[in-house]
Design a protein around this motif. Structure first.
Motif, PDB file in Angstrom:
ATOM      1  N   ASP A 205       0.834  -1.202   0.000  1.00 38.87           N
ATOM      2  CA  ASP A 205       0.000   0.000   0.000  1.00 38.87           C
ATOM      3  C   ASP A 205       0.875   1.260   0.000  1.00 38.87           C
ATOM      4  O   ASP A 205       2.111   1.176  -0.083  1.00 38.87           O
ATOM      5  N   ALA A 206       0.237   2.409   0.109  1.00 39.58           N
ATOM      6  CA  ALA A 206       0.962   3.674   0.039  1.00 39.58           C
ATOM      7  C   ALA A 206       1.955   3.849   1.180  1.00 39.58           C
ATOM      8  O   ALA A 206       2.917   4.622   1.069  1.00 39.58           O
ATOM      9  N   ASN A 207       1.734   3.135   2.277  1.00 40.89           N
ATOM     10  CA  ASN A 207       2.638   3.218   3.422  1.00 40.89           C
ATOM     11  C   ASN A 207       3.748   2.179   3.387  1.00 40.89           C
ATOM     12  O   ASN A 207       4.510   2.044   4.349  1.00 40.89           O
ATOM     13  N   GLY A 208       3.793   1.426   2.299  1.00 50.07           N
ATOM     14  CA  GLY A 208       4.826   0.399   2.175  1.00 50.07           C
ATOM     15  C   GLY A 208       4.503  -0.897   2.876  1.00 50.07           C
ATOM     16  O   GLY A 208       5.369  -1.776   2.982  1.00 50.07           O
ATOM     17  N   GLN A 209       3.272  -1.054   3.357  1.00 50.96           N
ATOM     18  CA  GLN A 209       2.857  -2.289   4.017  1.00 50.96           C
ATOM     19  C   GLN A 209       2.351  -3.289   2.974  1.00 50.96           C
ATOM     20  O   GLN A 209       1.557  -2.922   2.100  1.00 50.96           O
ATOM     21  N   THR A 210       2.796  -4.521   3.084  1.00 49.97           N
ATOM     22  CA  THR A 210       2.406  -5.537   2.113  1.00 49.97           C
ATOM     23  C   THR A 210       0.940  -5.894   2.270  1.00 49.97           C
ATOM     24  O   THR A 210       0.464  -6.176   3.378  1.00 49.97           O
ATOM     25  N   THR A 211       0.225  -5.892   1.172  1.00 52.07           N
ATOM     26  CA  THR A 211      -1.190  -6.287   1.170  1.00 52.07           C
ATOM     27  C   THR A 211      -1.387  -7.649   0.511  1.00 52.07           C
ATOM     28  O   THR A 211      -2.376  -8.337   0.785  1.00 52.07           O
ATOM     29  N   VAL A 212      -0.495  -8.030  -0.365  1.00 51.65           N
ATOM     30  CA  VAL A 212      -0.516  -9.356  -0.998  1.00 51.65           C
ATOM     31  C   VAL A 212       0.910  -9.894  -0.943  1.00 51.65           C
ATOM     32  O   VAL A 212       1.846  -9.234  -1.409  1.00 51.65           O
ATOM     33  N   PHE A 213       1.066 -11.072  -0.361  1.00 49.24           N
ATOM     34  CA  PHE A 213       2.387 -11.682  -0.222  1.00 49.24           C
ATOM     35  C   PHE A 213       2.628 -12.698  -1.344  1.00 49.24           C
ATOM     36  O   PHE A 213       1.746 -13.486  -1.685  1.00 49.24           O
ATOM     37  N   GLY A 214       3.834 -12.678  -1.855  1.00 52.24           N
ATOM     38  CA  GLY A 214       4.165 -13.636  -2.902  1.00 52.24           C
ATOM     39  C   GLY A 214       4.395 -15.028  -2.380  1.00 52.24           C
ATOM     40  O   GLY A 214       4.186 -16.016  -3.098  1.00 52.24           O
ATOM     41  N   TYR A 215       4.799 -15.147  -1.096  1.00 54.69           N
ATOM     42  CA  TYR A 215       5.190 -16.451  -0.536  1.00 54.69           C
ATOM     43  C   TYR A 215       4.986 -16.417   0.964  1.00 54.69           C
ATOM     44  O   TYR A 215       5.080 -15.355   1.597  1.00 54.69           O
ATOM     45  N   GLY A 216       4.682 -17.581   1.547  1.00 54.77           N
ATOM     46  CA  GLY A 216       4.532 -17.678   2.987  1.00 54.77           C
ATOM     47  C   GLY A 216       4.856 -19.077   3.484  1.00 54.77           C
ATOM     48  O   GLY A 216       4.748 -20.047   2.739  1.00 54.77           O
ATOM     49  N   TRP A 217       5.258 -19.189   4.758  1.00 53.64           N
ATOM     50  CA  TRP A 217       5.591 -20.481   5.347  1.00 53.64           C
ATOM     51  C   TRP A 217       5.423 -20.399   6.859  1.00 53.64           C
ATOM     52  O   TRP A 217       5.268 -19.320   7.423  1.00 53.64           O
ATOM     53  N   THR A 218       5.424 -21.554   7.530  1.00 56.59           N
ATOM     54  CA  THR A 218       5.268 -21.594   8.983  1.00 56.59           C
ATOM     55  C   THR A 218       6.517 -22.190   9.618  1.00 56.59           C
ATOM     56  O   THR A 218       7.270 -22.920   8.991  1.00 56.59           O
ATOM     57  N   ASN A 219       6.718 -21.899  10.888  1.00 60.25           N
ATOM     58  CA  ASN A 219       7.909 -22.316  11.617  1.00 60.25           C
ATOM     59  C   ASN A 219       7.670 -23.679  12.255  1.00 60.25           C
ATOM     60  O   ASN A 219       7.058 -23.789  13.312  1.00 60.25           O
ATOM     61  N   ARG A 220       8.164 -24.696  11.619  1.00 57.22           N
ATOM     62  CA  ARG A 220       8.031 -26.063  12.105  1.00 57.22           C
ATOM     63  C   ARG A 220       9.171 -26.878  11.508  1.00 57.22           C
ATOM     64  O   ARG A 220      10.080 -26.300  10.900  1.00 57.22           O
ATOM     65  N   LEU A 221       9.156 -28.199  11.662  1.00 52.59           N
ATOM     66  CA  LEU A 221      10.224 -29.028  11.087  1.00 52.59           C
ATOM     67  C   LEU A 221       9.915 -29.371   9.637  1.00 52.59           C
ATOM     68  O   LEU A 221      10.703 -29.078   8.737  1.00 52.59           O
ATOM     69  N   TRP A 222       8.756 -30.003   9.404  1.00 57.28           N
ATOM     70  CA  TRP A 222       8.362 -30.330   8.031  1.00 57.28           C
ATOM     71  C   TRP A 222       7.944 -29.049   7.322  1.00 57.28           C
ATOM     72  O   TRP A 222       7.273 -28.198   7.898  1.00 57.28           O
ATOM     73  N   GLY A 223       8.290 -28.933   6.041  1.00 65.37           N
ATOM     74  CA  GLY A 223       7.936 -27.719   5.316  1.00 65.37           C
ATOM     75  C   GLY A 223       8.830 -26.591   5.790  1.00 65.37           C
ATOM     76  O   GLY A 223      10.044 -26.648   5.629  1.00 65.37           O
TER      77      GLY A 223
END
Length: 484
Positions: A206-224
């Motif tokens: 957005d105009a403030n530089g905050q991401t509104t749509v992310f290209g990639y995401g992941w969670t903090n765990r062992l698998w994945g």
């Protein structure tokens, strides 16, 4: 952080304290006794009548199998114990606590994360003799299952579970966001740089530089997690070794399978490599994506938040296995709104996977009956009943289960990717999961978090993780690989 210290002897002593209460499951007087397992093709001992098996499992998911199984085995009943958690490590911790408190189970479900944990502490029963005895009955199963999944269920030369399902870390993508940005579906041999270009093209701010749509995401765990980036960069959290043994399996069921040649008796993860160059580079990659706003801040455990982002068209890609296809379909995603591809190539395109199955408790007084159910559950009939009722909510271990009809109503269109991960990439291997997998995972997610929040630089975080893992291994020799 509380330090982990429990020897194999100490753990078994704790379990032994509760052994008296483990026998409290009531059962009808047996008409026939169940003899010990024999090898060499001898006939199976008759199952007891009036046995109640205490089973770790979801009764709703297992319900479709109960009628047909009961028709074939009228003397066996089930009492299901549902154990839930945000990931497999939490479930395993609860199971260990139950056993240490004296609560019995006859058999349970375990993914890769806990297989060696249970086997290494003597809580699970090796299936070698039972498998060899019933080899004619099981040939169809092994002929239908990739040897990588079977080897991942082995510990020090013995097989402890028949793999029922698996999930490799493939790349899911939101087809709407791809189309909106004029991006074509990624090819099978796309690269890390191709991926980054796509992720950055999808990302919107957005105009403030905050991401509104992310290209990639992941969670903090062992698998994945960020583990797939470690694998495709030629690294691992531990040096992966092969245990000796397994000739009894590979030389019989897989003697004509080229993919089984040279395999041993399972894996050993003894020497930590957390601060090696490939691992540090992988961490630097995911840290940089978060810092530039291409990926959101991580959270611990499951991917419910990511699924919400995906549903709102605010997330372009995420690493996941066949379970995400079922999860998205159950959440109302229409066929065609998502698809899947192999994880992108970096140094190589070696994938990581986890597999799951049922383990029989070494404390169980009903091993023969538990084995009877385990065989039925992985049979074509049993898996057909389970997946027929529950849908493709995870990837079946049987190759024959993955057909067009299975994904006709849900997708993804490129469902062949799930098994191609094994068939076309023979170096694909399980996530590192030694008998100390629970405390190891806690350390891994802790130092991942420190790097992602900026508390520690990636190299510093991995240097400290390396020291912690080396210390953990040194203090845990009794429950690691005693045969070595």
């Amino acid at each position: 952080m509380e330090r982990y210290r429990m020897s194999r002897r100490d753990f078994l002593r704790i379990v032994g304290v509760g052994s008296a209460s483990m026998a409290k499951v009531a059962c009808v007087p047996a008409q026939q006794g169940a003899a010990p397992a024999a090898s060499g093709g001898e006939a199976a001992a008759p199952a007891k009548a009036g046995v109640v098996l205490r089973v770790q499992g979801n009764p709703e998911n297992e319900a479709p199998l109960q009628g047909p199984f009961k028709d074939k085995n009228p003397g066996i009943d089930m009492e299901f114990i549902a154990v839930t958690g945000i990931d497999h490590e939490e479930v395993a911790s609860k199971i260990l606590s139950m056993i240490a408190a004296g609560e019995s189970i006859d058999f349970g479900y375990s993914a890769t994360e806990a297989l060696q944990l249970y086997a290494g502490q003597g809580l699970a029963t090796p299936l070698d003799d039972l498998i060899q005895r019933d080899s004619a009955e099981l040939q169809d199963f092994f002929s239908d299952v990739h040897p990588s999944l079977v080897q991942a269920m082995m510990y020090e030369g013995s097989l402890y579970e028949l793999p029922f399902d698996f999930n490799a870390a493939n790349m899911y993508y939101n087809t709407k966001l791809f189309e909106e940005n004029g991006i074509e579906a990624p090819p099978a041999e796309w690269t890390k740089d191709d991926f980054l270009n796509v992720a950055r093209a999808i990302t919107k701010k957005d105009a403030n530089g905050q991401t509104t749509v992310f290209g990639y995401g992941w969670t903090n765990r062992l698998w994945g997690s960020w583990m797939p980036w470690i694998f495709v960069n030629g690294g691992n959290l531990f040096n992966q070794e092969e245990a000796p043994g397994g000739e009894w399996l590979w030389g019989s069921f897989y003697k004509d399978d080229a993919a089984a040649q040279g395999r041993g008796g399972g894996y050993r993860w003894i020497t930590p490599t957390a601060n090696s160059k490939p691992v540090v580079e992988a961490l630097e990659l995911v840290v940089s994506m978060t810092q530039e706003g291409t990926a959101p801040a991580i959270e611990l455990g499951g991917g419910a938040t990511l699924q919400g982002f995906f549903a709102d068209n605010k997330l372009g890609m995420t690493p996941a296995g066949g379970f995400w296809a079922g999860g998205l379909a159950n959440a109302g995603f229409e066929k065609g709104s998502f698809d899947v591809q192999l994880f992108p190539k970096w140094v190589n395109q070696r994938h990581q996977f986890g597999t799951g199955g049922q383990w029989i408790s070494a404390q169980s007084e009903h091993k023969e009956e538990a084995w009877t159910y385990s065989k039925f559950r992985v049979s074509k009939e049993g898996m057909g009943l389970w997946y027929g009722a529950n849908g493709i909510v995870t990837t079946p271990s049987r190759r024959s289960m993955l057909v067009d009809a299975a994904f006709e109503n849900t997708g993804p269109a490129h469902w062949q990717v799930f098994y191609d991960t094994l068939d076309k990439h023979p170096d694909t291997a399980p996530i590192p999961a030694p008998p100390i997998s629970n405390p190891m995972t806690t350390l891994f997610t802790t130092y991942t978090g420190k790097a992602m929040t900026g508390e520690l630089a990636p190299q510093q975080a991995m240097d400290e993780l390396q020291k912690e893992l080396e210390d953990l291994v040194a203090r845990s020799q009794d429950i690691m690989y005693p045969a070595k």
